[in-house]
Scaffold this motif. Structure first.
Motif, short mmCIF file in Angstrom:
data_model
loop_
_atom_site.label_atom_id
_atom_site.label_comp_id
_atom_site.label_asym_id
_atom_site.label_seq_id
_atom_site.Cartn_x
_atom_site.Cartn_y
_atom_site.Cartn_z
N ARG A 174 0.83 -1.21 0.00
CA ARG A 174 0.00 0.00 0.00
C ARG A 174 0.85 1.25 0.00
N HIS A 175 1.91 1.26 0.83
CA HIS A 175 2.77 2.44 0.91
C HIS A 175 3.60 2.63 -0.35
N LEU A 176 4.04 1.53 -0.96
CA LEU A 176 4.79 1.65 -2.22
C LEU A 176 3.90 2.23 -3.32
N ALA A 177 2.64 1.83 -3.32
CA ALA A 177 1.70 2.36 -4.31
C ALA A 177 1.53 3.87 -4.14
N SER A 178 1.64 4.35 -2.90
CA SER A 178 1.46 5.78 -2.64
C SER A 178 2.61 6.62 -3.19
N ILE A 179 3.76 5.99 -3.51
CA ILE A 179 4.87 6.74 -4.11
C ILE A 179 5.03 6.36 -5.59
N ASP A 180 3.92 5.86 -6.15
CA ASP A 180 3.83 5.58 -7.60
C ASP A 180 4.71 4.43 -8.07
N TRP A 181 4.97 3.49 -7.19
CA TRP A 181 5.64 2.28 -7.63
C TRP A 181 4.60 1.32 -8.19
N ASN A 182 5.01 0.52 -9.16
CA ASN A 182 4.20 -0.60 -9.63
C ASN A 182 4.63 -1.85 -8.89
N MET A 183 3.73 -2.80 -8.78
CA MET A 183 4.11 -4.02 -8.04
C MET A 183 3.15 -5.15 -8.33
N ASP A 184 3.61 -6.33 -8.00
CA ASP A 184 2.78 -7.53 -7.94
C ASP A 184 2.93 -8.11 -6.54
N VAL A 185 1.82 -8.55 -5.98
CA VAL A 185 1.84 -9.23 -4.69
C VAL A 185 1.52 -10.70 -4.92
N LEU A 224 -4.80 -7.08 3.45
CA LEU A 224 -5.03 -7.72 2.15
C LEU A 224 -6.25 -7.11 1.46
N HIS A 225 -7.33 -6.90 2.24
CA HIS A 225 -8.54 -6.30 1.67
C HIS A 225 -8.26 -4.89 1.15
N ILE A 226 -7.41 -4.14 1.89
CA ILE A 226 -7.10 -2.76 1.47
C ILE A 226 -6.40 -2.74 0.12
N ILE A 227 -5.36 -3.57 -0.03
CA ILE A 227 -4.62 -3.53 -1.30
C ILE A 227 -5.47 -4.10 -2.45
N ASN A 228 -6.38 -4.97 -2.11
CA ASN A 228 -7.30 -5.48 -3.13
C ASN A 228 -8.18 -4.35 -3.65
N LYS A 229 -8.66 -3.49 -2.74
CA LYS A 229 -9.50 -2.35 -3.14
C LYS A 229 -8.70 -1.31 -3.92
N LEU A 230 -7.37 -1.28 -3.69
CA LEU A 230 -6.51 -0.36 -4.43
C LEU A 230 -6.12 -0.92 -5.80
N ASN A 231 -6.67 -2.09 -6.13
CA ASN A 231 -6.42 -2.74 -7.43
C ASN A 231 -4.94 -3.10 -7.64
N ILE A 232 -4.24 -3.35 -6.54
CA ILE A 232 -2.87 -3.86 -6.66
C ILE A 232 -2.96 -5.33 -7.06
N PRO A 233 -2.26 -5.74 -8.12
CA PRO A 233 -2.36 -7.13 -8.57
C PRO A 233 -1.95 -8.13 -7.48
N ILE A 234 -2.82 -9.09 -7.21
CA ILE A 234 -2.58 -10.10 -6.19
C ILE A 234 -2.68 -11.47 -6.86
#
Length: 519
Positions: free
Chosen positions: A72-83, A100-110
């Motif tokens: 979540r914090h990496l996403a806030s500094i515009d990093w891309n990622m896969d979990v 886990l629910h939070i990053i899912n709502k942020l559409n971070i690939p899981i």
């Protein structure tokens, strides 16, 4: 700095939540913030790019929850990622599930890693600048199962920057040994306190750079649990190594009396004497058997030299004890053992000295070999005793093998210190200093180049010198081990680990003391 066992850290977390009302989700968030601070530091230092791709591999426990929060914090500094989740996703509960629910709502690939299809995982590893290991935390024991071995093998082959959360997956954080596959991290951010296995045995190899995220757990929590193991830090020694006062004189810095050497082994005493002087002792006297006296007289002009009765072959004899006790009585501390050999008469001298010496005693080398069949003689001491064995000497004292000592260095030092009421300085990689009252320090300085003849004699001289100057025996042992190792590190920079010798360590003792705060 305190270090702890994994169970002690678990109790500290539990006490923080129950007794101090710090919610577990707050501790997890503190962990994520601490990890991000380290990532941002590495970005500022050019180790990581400002905008990049991360591959975050998470387990199903709280270690994985920390990884989710970091995403979540990496996403806030515009990093891309896969979990990637390694394990049964349905087992994720509590604070980890919230993140886990939070990053899912942020559409971070899981993704869930499924054997044998790891194609997506391979693609993510290939394009990542940072790999974060949040698979298994401090509760791990034994060998890895399931997909973990395959995942670790893939990560270790990448040659990318790897950051482990709390503990590299595969490492036993209590012993510092890995029984099978283990993440080779570039940096490990340990949470709360460093776990003992991260700083001993193979731990430093797998951890890489070790950083600590304190989680804001109150010190009172650690006090209540009784954590009494420490990692020596340079800053902690500044209160012991101070500039000298203008009105001091040589008598202010004590006298070290050294009973050492024999014919052919005169160098042991000379190394100890020179190390004691270079560590700041006001006066040093070196006493050797008469048959070895000519070899040491005048070798160090500022060292007092005296002869002891010998057996006609340059070794101590029963009559030597009177001279040793008389010399020790006029000194602040007695260092005994380097190079005295191990004859029947030497054993008698050592035993009599142990029983009758009324000054602090540092017992090393052949002094330890002389009592290896009767270590209980140490219980007859009325004054403080420090023993400085290498693993082989420790093994003889305890009646076990050297490999058993090396597999259980902490336990060996602590049990011997408690049983025989001595301070144990167990030499070697990560020297262990244990006191009979249950306090243990792990020394972080030193290098393999110090495994050379005479290095232990130098350490004995340094410790004795610090006692003579007024440190408590435990302070002297902790400080002496650190400075001895740090001086060895400076010597290795100059001469290399292959070519350095014990006398090179002595050259850098004054510089090391100056670095800490002594002038």
């Amino acid at each position: 700095m305190r270090v702890c066992l994994s169970e002690q850290m678990r109790k500290a977390d539990e006490a923080s939540i129950k007794d101090y009302n710090i919610p577990g989700i707050v501790l997890m968030e503190n962990a994520a913030l601490g990890i991000m601070k380290e990532v941002e530091k590495d970005i500022c230092n050019g180790i990581l790019p400002k905008k990049a791709h991360a591959c975050i591999i998470c387990g199903t426990g709280n270690n994985g929850g920390d990884g989710f929060a970091v995403a979540r914090h990496l996403a806030s500094i515009d990093w891309n990622m896969d979990v990637f989740i390694c394990g049964d996703k349905s087992r994720i509960t509590g604070d980890a599930l919230i993140n886990l629910h939070i990053i899912n709502k942020l559409n971070i690939p899981i993704h869930v890693i499924e054997d044998p299809d790891m194609a997506e995982f391979d693609r993510s590893l290939a394009r990542s600048h940072l790999i974060i290991d949040g698979m298994l935390g401090t509760g791990f024991r034994g060998r890895l199962r399931g997909n973990y071995e395959a995942v670790i093998e893939k990560i270790n082959k990448q040659h990318k920057f790897v950051l482990s959360i709390d503990n590299p997956t595969g490492l036993n954080c209590d012993t510092g040994f890995a029984e099978g596959s283990c993440i080779k991290a570039d940096k490990t951010i340990t949470l709360g306190l460093p776990k003992i296995g991260l700083v001993i045995n193979d731990g430093p190899y797998y951890c890489g750079e070790l950083s600590i995220c304190g989680l804001s757990i109150p010190e009172e929590v650690y006090d209540s649990i009784g954590i009494r193991r420490f990692l020596t830090e340079k800053d902690e020694l500044r209160n012991l190594i101070k500039p000298r006062k203008l009105h001091n004189h040589k008598g202010s810095f004590g006298k070290v009396f050294i009973a050492a050497g024999s014919r052919g082994m005169e160098g042991a005493g000379l190394l100890a004497a020179k190390a004691a002087l270079r560590s700041g002792a006001g006066i040093v006297e070196l006493a050797v058997p008469e048959g070895a006296f000519d070899a040491v007289r005048g070798e160090i002009p500022v060292v007092i030299t005296s002869g002891l009765a010998d057996d006609g072959e340059g070794c101590l004899t029963s009559q030597s004890c009177e001279g040793i006790l008389s010399g020790a009585e006029k000194a602040s501390v007695l260092l005994m053992g380097p190079g005295i050999r191990n004859t029947q008469q030497v054993r008698e001298v050592v035993v009599n000295t142990i029983i009758n010496c009324s000054k602090p005693l540092v017992l090393d080398a052949d002094g330890l070999n002389a009592i290896s069949h009767e270590p209980e003689i140490l219980l007859k001491r009325s004054e403080t005793t420090i023993i400085t064995p290498h693993p082989g000497e420790m093994a003889r004292l305890m009646g076990i093998s050297t490999s058993e000592i090396q597999q259980n260095r902490l336990e060996a030092a602590e049990s011997f210190a408690n049983k025989y009421k001595v301070i144990v300085v167990l030499k070697g990689y990560r020297t262990i200093i244990s006191a009979p009252w249950g306090e243990t320090w792990i020394n972080p300085t030193g290098n393999p180049g110090m495994a050379t003849a005479g290095s232990g004699d130098v350490l004995g001289g340094v410790i004795s010198s610090f006692i003579a100057q007024g440190m408590s025996p435990m302070e002297a042992a902790v400080c002496g081990a650190y400075i001895h190792g740090a001086a060895g590190d400076k010597a290795a920079e100059k001469y290399g680990q292959w070519g350095m010798v014990a006398s090179d360590i002595i050259k850098y003792i004054p510089h090391t003391i100056m670095d800490i705060g002594g002038m």
